[in-house]
Design a protein around this motif. Structure first.
Motif, short mmCIF file in Angstrom:
data_model
loop_
_atom_site.label_atom_id
_atom_site.label_comp_id
_atom_site.label_asym_id
_atom_site.label_seq_id
_atom_site.Cartn_x
_atom_site.Cartn_y
_atom_site.Cartn_z
N ILE A 87 -17.49 13.00 -32.04
CA ILE A 87 -16.82 12.35 -30.87
C ILE A 87 -16.67 13.31 -29.37
N VAL A 88 -16.49 15.06 -29.40
CA VAL A 88 -17.06 15.44 -28.81
C VAL A 88 -18.30 15.79 -28.20
N ASN A 89 -18.84 15.72 -29.00
CA ASN A 89 -20.70 16.14 -28.92
C ASN A 89 -21.55 14.14 -28.15
N ASN A 90 -20.75 13.46 -29.14
CA ASN A 90 -21.00 12.39 -28.42
C ASN A 90 -20.05 11.60 -27.31
N HIS A 91 -19.04 10.92 -27.84
CA HIS A 91 -17.72 10.40 -26.50
C HIS A 91 -17.76 11.18 -25.19
N HIS A 92 -17.52 12.55 -25.83
CA HIS A 92 -16.92 13.11 -24.39
C HIS A 92 -18.27 13.51 -23.64
N SER A 93 -19.33 13.49 -24.49
CA SER A 93 -20.49 14.60 -23.83
C SER A 93 -20.61 13.37 -23.00
N PHE A 94 -20.79 11.76 -22.83
CA PHE A 94 -20.65 10.71 -22.57
C PHE A 94 -20.04 10.67 -20.89
N LEU A 95 -19.24 11.26 -21.34
CA LEU A 95 -18.19 10.63 -19.99
C LEU A 95 -18.37 11.45 -18.76
N GLN A 96 -18.68 13.08 -19.48
CA GLN A 96 -19.03 13.94 -18.67
C GLN A 96 -20.07 13.70 -17.60
N GLN A 97 -21.02 13.32 -18.47
CA GLN A 97 -22.78 12.45 -17.35
C GLN A 97 -22.13 11.31 -16.74
N TYR A 98 -21.24 10.50 -16.97
CA TYR A 98 -21.20 9.12 -16.55
C TYR A 98 -20.60 9.52 -15.59
N LEU A 99 -19.39 9.95 -15.53
CA LEU A 99 -17.51 9.53 -14.46
C LEU A 99 -18.39 10.60 -13.16
N PRO A 100 -19.20 11.54 -13.43
CA PRO A 100 -19.61 11.79 -11.52
C PRO A 100 -20.43 11.22 -11.28
N ARG A 101 -21.28 10.39 -12.10
CA ARG A 101 -22.41 9.30 -11.29
C ARG A 101 -22.29 8.44 -10.82
N LEU A 102 -20.78 7.92 -12.17
CA LEU A 102 -20.95 6.36 -10.91
C LEU A 102 -19.21 6.91 -9.81
N LYS A 107 -18.15 4.77 -4.61
CA LYS A 107 -18.39 4.67 -3.11
C LYS A 107 -19.61 3.97 -2.94
N LYS A 108 -21.13 4.17 -3.03
CA LYS A 108 -21.86 4.19 -2.01
C LYS A 108 -21.96 2.87 -2.02
N GLU A 115 -18.98 -5.27 3.88
CA GLU A 115 -18.84 -6.33 4.92
C GLU A 115 -19.18 -7.61 3.59
N ASN A 116 -19.46 -7.85 2.79
CA ASN A 116 -19.49 -8.99 1.99
C ASN A 116 -19.23 -9.25 1.02
N HIS A 117 -18.83 -7.81 0.36
CA HIS A 117 -18.04 -7.73 -1.13
C HIS A 117 -17.45 -6.51 -1.08
N GLY A 118 -16.47 -5.95 0.54
CA GLY A 118 -15.67 -5.54 0.19
C GLY A 118 -14.10 -5.48 -0.69
N GLU A 119 -13.97 -7.01 -0.73
CA GLU A 119 -12.34 -7.04 -1.53
C GLU A 119 -12.75 -6.79 -3.47
N VAL A 120 -13.64 -7.00 -3.44
CA VAL A 120 -13.97 -7.26 -4.74
C VAL A 120 -14.12 -5.35 -5.35
N LEU A 121 -15.80 -4.70 -4.72
CA LEU A 121 -15.72 -3.35 -4.60
C LEU A 121 -14.52 -2.30 -4.48
N LYS A 122 -14.15 -2.59 -3.49
CA LYS A 122 -12.86 -1.15 -3.18
C LYS A 122 -11.56 -1.41 -4.33
N LYS A 123 -12.04 -2.76 -4.86
CA LYS A 123 -10.56 -2.76 -6.23
C LYS A 123 -11.58 -1.82 -6.99
N VAL A 124 -13.12 -2.00 -7.77
CA VAL A 124 -13.52 -1.58 -8.41
C VAL A 124 -13.40 -0.03 -7.93
N HIS A 125 -13.98 0.71 -6.87
CA HIS A 125 -13.78 1.40 -6.48
C HIS A 125 -12.34 2.75 -6.87
#
Length: 234
Positions: A87-102, A107-108, A115-125
């Motif tokens: 779990i640590v070597n695979n799933h925890h490692s996965f999160l440690q890579q993906y969370l900062p990237r996402l 935000k980007k 302007e066009n999709h602010g309502e949805v993307l604010k909720k996603v963020h």
């Protein structure tokens, strides 16, 4: 062969390949893993497929030995220490890579498509930011406190059914429920990660990585709730 009164958690434990089928029909097998398949389909599925049809598909795949865990030993056969390491070597490692990237990507695309999709993307963020905070704290608690405790008791073959351990596990399972609910909200807010016509490459990448995160997190929580912790609670 599996039956409708088998719990979805036990089905995925015995046959990890069933996870993809259940995810396809939006059936929660991790946080809701203690429910019978028939009830889970009734509560979770939005496509009106009968439970018998899903059960038939699971059993057909099981008979053909289609399994998500072909590269490693069956998780249910791993010792507690081996399962924790996996779990640590695979799933925890996965999160440690993906969370900062996402974090950067959500935000980007909010800046670029406000302007066009602010309502949805604010909720996603907002949802992802909450999820990231919850998961980061959760991983630290597991790695620094709970997992070493489980390993210690398992390796010494002592009675691990003590109040401290069980209370800690109940707390972790509650945190799993919170993460699972946020993931479901993200899928709902994005209409199953449906991309708008003007989606840029970063937009597409963000949604693809969020889907990857969902898939990995469901497997992650399943291994902990339905195998690792279940052994301590029985």
């Amino acid at each position: 062969m599996f039956k409708l009164n088998d719990t979805v958690g036990n089905i995925v434990t015995e046959f990890p390949g069933a996870a993809e089928i259940l995810k396809e029909h939006k059936i929660d097998f991790c946080c809701g893993g203690d429910r019978e398949l028939g009830l889970a389909v009734k509560e979770d599925s939005n496509d009106n497929l009968e439970a018998e049809k899903i059960l038939k598909k699971i059993n057909q795949n099981y008979s053909q030995k289609k399994d998500d865990y072909q590269k490693i030993e069956d998780p249910k056969n791993l010792s507690q220490s081996q399962l924790i390491d996996y779990i640590v070597n695979n799933h925890h490692s996965f999160l440690q890579q993906y969370l900062p990237r996402l974090s950067e990507l959500t935000k980007k695309i909010l800046r670029a498509h406000r302007e066009n999709h602010g309502e949805v993307l604010k909720k996603v963020h907002r949802l992802f930011s909450t999820l990231k905070m919850e998961l980061e704290e959760h991983l630290i608690k597991e790695e620094e406190e709970i997992f070493p405790l489980i390993k210690e008791y398992s390796e010494q073959e002592n009675d691990i059914k003590n109040k401290e351990t069980l209370n800690a596990i109940l707390e972790l399972e509650s945190e799993h429920d919170t993460a699972g609910e946020i993931i479901k909200e993200l899928r709902e807010v994005t209409a199953d990660y449906q991309l708008p016509k003007d989606a840029c490459n970063s937009f597409k990448l963000t949604y693809n990585l969020l889907k990857d995160l969902e898939s990995d997190l469901f497997q992650h929580i399943h291994l902990e709730n339905n195998i690792l912790f279940a052994r301590l609670e029985n």
